[in-house]
Motif scaffolding. Structure first.
Motif, PDB file in Angstrom:
ATOM      1  N   PHE A  21      48.464 -28.961  32.282  1.00  0.00           N
ATOM      2  CA  PHE A  21      48.798 -29.816  31.146  1.00  0.00           C
ATOM      3  C   PHE A  21      49.401 -31.137  31.629  1.00  0.00           C
ATOM      4  O   PHE A  21      49.103 -32.207  31.090  1.00  0.00           O
ATOM      5  CB  PHE A  21      49.777 -29.076  30.233  1.00  0.00           C
ATOM      6  CG  PHE A  21      49.782 -29.568  28.821  1.00  0.00           C
ATOM      7  CD1 PHE A  21      48.872 -29.080  27.887  1.00  0.00           C
ATOM      8  CD2 PHE A  21      50.695 -30.512  28.413  1.00  0.00           C
ATOM      9  CE1 PHE A  21      48.872 -29.535  26.586  1.00  0.00           C
ATOM     10  CE2 PHE A  21      50.708 -30.975  27.105  1.00  0.00           C
ATOM     11  CZ  PHE A  21      49.790 -30.483  26.188  1.00  0.00           C
ATOM     12  N   ARG A  22      50.240 -31.047  32.688  1.00  0.00           N
ATOM     13  CA  ARG A  22      50.827 -32.271  33.234  1.00  0.00           C
ATOM     14  C   ARG A  22      49.735 -33.184  33.763  1.00  0.00           C
ATOM     15  O   ARG A  22      49.802 -34.418  33.591  1.00  0.00           O
ATOM     16  CB  ARG A  22      51.810 -31.910  34.351  1.00  0.00           C
ATOM     17  CG  ARG A  22      52.375 -33.134  35.093  1.00  0.00           C
ATOM     18  CD  ARG A  22      53.177 -34.008  34.142  1.00  0.00           C
ATOM     19  NE  ARG A  22      53.570 -35.261  34.765  1.00  0.00           N
ATOM     20  CZ  ARG A  22      52.840 -36.364  34.742  1.00  0.00           C
ATOM     21  NH1 ARG A  22      51.632 -36.374  34.140  1.00  0.00           N
ATOM     22  NH2 ARG A  22      53.280 -37.461  35.299  1.00  0.00           N
ATOM     23  N   ARG A  25      48.014 -35.048  30.973  1.00  0.00           N
ATOM     24  CA  ARG A  25      48.790 -36.158  30.412  1.00  0.00           C
ATOM     25  C   ARG A  25      48.526 -37.438  31.171  1.00  0.00           C
ATOM     26  O   ARG A  25      48.576 -38.544  30.610  1.00  0.00           O
ATOM     27  CB  ARG A  25      50.274 -35.804  30.429  1.00  0.00           C
ATOM     28  CG  ARG A  25      51.167 -36.968  30.001  1.00  0.00           C
ATOM     29  CD  ARG A  25      52.535 -36.493  29.546  1.00  0.00           C
ATOM     30  NE  ARG A  25      53.324 -35.920  30.609  1.00  0.00           N
ATOM     31  CZ  ARG A  25      54.107 -36.596  31.430  1.00  0.00           C
ATOM     32  NH1 ARG A  25      54.171 -37.919  31.338  1.00  0.00           N
ATOM     33  NH2 ARG A  25      54.820 -35.976  32.353  1.00  0.00           N
ATOM     34  N   ARG A  28      50.306 -41.404  31.114  1.00  0.00           N
ATOM     35  CA  ARG A  28      51.066 -41.608  29.879  1.00  0.00           C
ATOM     36  C   ARG A  28      52.436 -40.957  29.970  1.00  0.00           C
ATOM     37  O   ARG A  28      52.584 -39.884  30.550  1.00  0.00           O
ATOM     38  CB  ARG A  28      50.308 -41.050  28.677  1.00  0.00           C
ATOM     39  CG  ARG A  28      49.075 -41.849  28.299  1.00  0.00           C
ATOM     40  CD  ARG A  28      48.270 -41.170  27.209  1.00  0.00           C
ATOM     41  NE  ARG A  28      47.587 -39.968  27.700  1.00  0.00           N
ATOM     42  CZ  ARG A  28      46.728 -39.273  26.972  1.00  0.00           C
ATOM     43  NH1 ARG A  28      46.478 -39.632  25.719  1.00  0.00           N
ATOM     44  NH2 ARG A  28      46.135 -38.209  27.493  1.00  0.00           N
ATOM     45  N   SER A  29      53.441 -41.598  29.379  1.00  0.00           N
ATOM     46  CA  SER A  29      54.763 -40.996  29.332  1.00  0.00           C
ATOM     47  C   SER A  29      54.739 -39.823  28.354  1.00  0.00           C
ATOM     48  O   SER A  29      53.821 -39.716  27.520  1.00  0.00           O
ATOM     49  CB  SER A  29      55.798 -42.018  28.863  1.00  0.00           C
ATOM     50  OG  SER A  29      55.632 -42.285  27.483  1.00  0.00           O
ATOM     51  N   PRO A  30      55.730 -38.918  28.422  1.00  0.00           N
ATOM     52  CA  PRO A  30      55.783 -37.831  27.441  1.00  0.00           C
ATOM     53  C   PRO A  30      55.783 -38.340  26.008  1.00  0.00           C
ATOM     54  O   PRO A  30      55.141 -37.753  25.134  1.00  0.00           O
ATOM     55  CB  PRO A  30      57.081 -37.104  27.797  1.00  0.00           C
ATOM     56  CG  PRO A  30      57.240 -37.337  29.260  1.00  0.00           C
ATOM     57  CD  PRO A  30      56.745 -38.735  29.481  1.00  0.00           C
ATOM     58  N   PHE A  33      52.248 -39.542  25.160  1.00  0.00           N
ATOM     59  CA  PHE A  33      51.339 -38.409  24.985  1.00  0.00           C
ATOM     60  C   PHE A  33      51.631 -37.695  23.664  1.00  0.00           C
ATOM     61  O   PHE A  33      50.715 -37.258  22.965  1.00  0.00           O
ATOM     62  CB  PHE A  33      51.482 -37.441  26.159  1.00  0.00           C
ATOM     63  CG  PHE A  33      50.464 -36.331  26.136  1.00  0.00           C
ATOM     64  CD1 PHE A  33      49.165 -36.563  26.539  1.00  0.00           C
ATOM     65  CD2 PHE A  33      50.806 -35.066  25.691  1.00  0.00           C
ATOM     66  CE1 PHE A  33      48.214 -35.542  26.510  1.00  0.00           C
ATOM     67  CE2 PHE A  33      49.879 -34.046  25.659  1.00  0.00           C
ATOM     68  CZ  PHE A  33      48.571 -34.285  26.067  1.00  0.00           C
ATOM     69  N   CYS A  50      55.236 -33.353  17.095  1.00  0.00           N
ATOM     70  CA  CYS A  50      55.289 -33.374  18.550  1.00  0.00           C
ATOM     71  C   CYS A  50      56.097 -34.577  19.033  1.00  0.00           C
ATOM     72  O   CYS A  50      55.929 -35.696  18.536  1.00  0.00           O
ATOM     73  CB  CYS A  50      53.861 -33.441  19.111  1.00  0.00           C
ATOM     74  SG  CYS A  50      53.778 -33.260  20.901  1.00  0.00           S
ATOM     75  N   VAL A  55      56.615 -31.969  24.767  1.00  0.00           N
ATOM     76  CA  VAL A  55      55.740 -32.142  25.928  1.00  0.00           C
ATOM     77  C   VAL A  55      56.439 -31.644  27.193  1.00  0.00           C
ATOM     78  O   VAL A  55      55.847 -30.949  28.034  1.00  0.00           O
ATOM     79  CB  VAL A  55      55.314 -33.615  26.068  1.00  0.00           C
ATOM     80  CG1 VAL A  55      54.484 -33.826  27.341  1.00  0.00           C
ATOM     81  CG2 VAL A  55      54.509 -34.053  24.842  1.00  0.00           C
ATOM     82  N   GLU A  59      55.171 -28.585  29.688  1.00  0.00           N
ATOM     83  CA  GLU A  59      54.931 -28.800  31.123  1.00  0.00           C
ATOM     84  C   GLU A  59      55.873 -27.964  31.986  1.00  0.00           C
ATOM     85  O   GLU A  59      55.524 -27.582  33.100  1.00  0.00           O
ATOM     86  CB  GLU A  59      55.069 -30.284  31.445  1.00  0.00           C
ATOM     87  CG  GLU A  59      53.977 -31.117  30.780  1.00  0.00           C
ATOM     88  CD  GLU A  59      54.147 -32.598  31.033  1.00  0.00           C
ATOM     89  OE1 GLU A  59      55.124 -32.980  31.709  1.00  0.00           O
ATOM     90  OE2 GLU A  59      53.302 -33.373  30.564  1.00  0.00           O
TER      91      GLU A  59
END
Length: 482
Positions: A21-22, A25, A28-30, A33, A50, A55, A59
């Motif tokens: 998942f990381r 992403r 992009r920053s959390p 995302f 979300c 996020v 992760e």
């Protein structure tokens, strides 16, 4: 020990990070995302709240398998993949049930979660299938097993998370006055969840309808601190959560025009930060104090508070946070009519912003993007009387804002209307004012209403200009705020 009296059927084990998942992403920053997840949800008719924290939890492996709403969104974002392709555990491994056959559709949430069978209410269930706590969005699913169990069992977390009513916040203080036992991990989780819910509701609907309901959660949070915690790490989370909740409640008071209440809440958060040596919380408290001081007509205090925030934030390593704090300082300099000081602070804010988002960015900064940068710069130029430049930045802010932040779109549009009116462009001002009035059907914000009142006074001499009379009449018909 955990605060919930319901034992977990899962063995205790450290979470395994979700590296897949990381990787998805990417750069992009959390926060960025999370915004993409919300946009994807809207594309398929889902609503999920979300944010960067969610996020991070995915992760970190804290969420081994998402709820059905998030599953539908993730599979829409990454077509052709399964949950296991996205790094999640099979649903059977976290629910104690058979895995769905390939091609089966995710099951619909139960019609009445309160009457659900063990299929949805077992202690090992790590996802909520139906959110009962937000009347604006009955399908706004949240990922929080400990919070769900806390509400079911009536433990201390119920008090900490504010004994949520269907509105999302406690309507009365009686729950906050009940004695609590020593707090555990799920109490800290529940408190953090209460902060998130307040922020989500404020982003969508503004502060006016929320402030009174938020007092009981705050008293409950500090009652938990007085009761003590089972572990130092839990105590640290509780202090941080209580401080963030104080800031959130202070912001609701601030945006509702209750400046004295806001000042008190921000001071409470600052004291909590100082007690625990929490630099991130201290920077946040000073950040909001600076904003409040500017709005309350104390620009020199705004400058000092913003500078104190920057001193606290510098070791945290977040350029985006430093950018926002430089903007807070710029607002103070503008209030002092110091154009040079304001411009220097704006240059620093842009330079920090251009470094991009990073892992050290605080969770509460999910609102801060290019739109907010433009909007705060617009306010600076407006304070300095440069209406043309202010209108240009306000227009850009409204155009750039993520649709999730309905309140901010309304604010930027109202700012644009006022800047255009004062810049001698009444027809354009009336058009922007009408758009802001349309959005007020979804947002309750004394700040926005006050801005539109000022715009209407500026436009009164231009009643005969096309569109102005319609705006003035519609504004005059607004119901009075209670």
């Amino acid at each position: 020990m955990a605060s919930s009296s319901v034992p977990s059927s899962q063995p205790a084990r450290p979470p395994r990070p979700n590296l897949v998942f990381r990787h998805l992403r990417g750069s992009r920053s959390p926060a960025e995302f999370a915004a993409a997840v919300r946009r994807a949800a809207r594309e398929i008719g889902e609503r999920v709240s979300c944010d960067a924290r969610y996020v991070h939890r995915v992760e970190a492996g804290e969420i081994r398998c998402p709820n059905y709403a998030y599953e539908r969104v993730f599979l829409h974002m990454f077509p052709g993949r399964t949950l296991t392709d996205l790094g999640f555990a099979p649903r059977s491994s976290v629910r104690g049930r058979r895995t769905r056959a390939a091609g089966d559709q995710p099951a619909a949430p139960p019609e009445n979660p309160a009457n659900a069978t063990s299929e949805t209410s077992g202690a090992s269930e790590p996802y909520e299938t139906h959110n009962r706590y937000d009347p604006y969005d009955p399908h706004d699913h949240e990922e929080s097993d400990v919070l769900r169990r806390a509400f079911m069992t009536g433990g201390g977390a119920t008090v900490a998370a504010a004994t949520l009513s269907p509105y999302g916040l406690a309507p009365e203080a009686s729950a906050a006055q009940r004695p609590v036992r020593r707090a555990g991990t799920s109490d800290a989780c529940a408190l953090e969840e209460a902060v998130r819910r307040i922020r989500v509701l404020d982003d969508r609907h503004g502060a006016d309808g929320l402030y009174r309901r938020a007092a009981a959660p705050l008293r409950a949070a500090y009652a938990l601190l007085d009761a003590g915690a089972t572990r130092q790490r839990t105590a640290d989370r509780l202090y941080s959560g209580a401080g963030e909740l104080a800031i959130s409640v202070g912001w609701l008071a601030h945006d509702s025009g209750r400046f004295d209440d806001a000042r008190s809440h921000y001071a409470e958060a600052l004291a909590t930060a100082r007690v625990t040596g929490d630099a991130a919380l201290e920077a946040h408290a000073f950040c909001n104090t600076a904003f409040l001081a500017r709005d309350a007509g104390r620009p020199r205090e705004a400058v000092r508070a913003a500078q104190a925030a920057q001193r606290a934030a510098r070791p945290l390593g977040s350029p985006r946070l430093m950018s926002l704090l430089a903007l807070r300082e710029a607002g103070g300099w503008a209030g002092l009519a110091d154009r040079a000081g304001c411009e220097q602070a704006l240059i620093r804010a842009q330079a920090y912003f251009d470094r991009g988002p990073g892992e050290a960015d605080p969770e509460w900064m999910t609102f801060y993007g290019e739109a907010e940068l433009e909007g705060l710069e617009a306010q600076c130029w407006s304070t300095l009387g440069d209406w043309t430049r202010a209108a240009r930045h306000a227009r850009r802010a409204a155009e750039l804002q993520d649709p999730h932040f309905t309140r901010n779109i309304t604010l930027y549009t109202a700012e644009l209307a006022d800047d255009l009116a004062r810049d001698g462009r009444p027809e354009e001002a009336a058009q922007a004012g009408m758009r802001a009035l349309d959005l007020l059907g979804e947002v309750q914000s004394s700040r926005v209403r006050s801005m539109l009142s000022g715009t209407s006074r500026v436009l009164l001499p231009h009643r005969r200009t096309s569109g102005v009379s319609e705006f003035l009449d519609r504004h005059a018909s607004l119901p009075r705020m209670v």
